[in-house]
Design an enzyme around this catalytic site. Sequence first.
Site: not given
Length: 371
Positions: A89, A262, A300, A302, A305, A331
């Site tokens: 950006d 984003d 999940c 991740c 998890c 996560h």
Amino acid sequence: MSFRVLHSEGKARLGVLSTAHGDVPTPAFMPVGTRGAVKGVGPHELEAAGASIMLANLYHLSLRPGIEVIEGVGGLHSFCGWPGPILTDSGGYQVFSLSDQRRIDAEGVTFRSHLDGSPVRLTPATVVDMQERMGVDVAMVLDECPPWPVDEEEASAALRRTTNWARLARESWREGPTELFGIVQGSFYPRLRESALEQTVALDFAGYAVGGISVGEERSLGRATVELVAPLLPADKPRYLMGVGTPADLVHGIRWGVDLFDCVMPARHARHGVLFTREGLLRIKNATFSTDERPIDARCSCPACVRLSRAFLRHLICSGEITGQVLATLHNLRFYLDFVADLRQALASGSFEDSAAEIARYYLEAEAKTD
RNA sequence: GGAGGAGUGGCCGAGUGGUCAAUGGCAGCAGACUGUAAAUCUGCCGGGAAUUCCCUACGGUGGUUCAAAUCCAUCCUCCUCCA
């Protein structure tokens, strides 16, 4: 860089953005790594979470460590260890968020550095130049992102500056590995948006962003703006909805033809103990989770998890343990990236509307309740 | 045994005659956060009725006063020093 639309369903598109540093399947969510890294997350973890492209911020990187440092070590990719595509950006958002530290004029914007108060000058040309020197895949033009509410006259003046800056940016861009995206501003005035769209597209950018959303307006205004602008952007170029948003925002944006998103939300919420799950938001700090042995989200995969309980994660977050923040961020990032991947899958199978309703069910229902 | 000092709401710690249910901080509880100046910010935080009301509360008890966390007496506990 090239962009191809593979399938579409209504206005929603499934596509691929190909860059020198890899492909980005779209619609895509870009994790925000303002200073070159998502807070608490290294590049290997970002990759493991499923990110295909990362966002960074020119303004922040130009202040520290400085563009010459990044250029001197071979560019932003090697500097921050992220081999995949990078979009930066321009600092346009900082024109908005650091409003008490800046002065805008026709040629650019002068900030007082939030680090030491010293003056920092950004112009459309220097911003493009610095992003090119960092070797990023996608550079954003410098724009002015007015807060809401703002009257039409003021919004119009801001838009004139932004449009002029866009032209100057486009003129200073040099053919090379860095592509330049234009940004459609215009606040929440349809006439201004239409005019911005026309003038920005006329400059022939490699991609187009809808900017100036989520700056304090009510949800319906932002949504209406996306519905107005996104479908009118060139169909063969990637469309990027800047700074958005919630899971429901992503579904809406995709429905109206947005390809890239984003948002700091998953990362910031994670650090603050708000976790995204397939059954809605989970405020892990709430006392009710103090002895909850279940994972954050049973579906999940991740790192948190896979082997940790809500009780333990709550303990880490409540204790201020950095590890808790890292795990929570991994996560939430995983949730967002899986969420968008699921929506892409739905697009691929031609069942976007039906599947999205199920995939984002809790977020859509929660939103419906607040309408 | 003697001489000093100190005991305040879950904790630390201000207050030292009325404007004190008692500043702050921490902990606790809840909320906010959308191109990141954010591990930040906001609200609640003795109990009960639930607009200015009542009850309980500044170690215990008794007292002075129209009025006490604040003054006096006494007791208890802790700390320091001297024996």
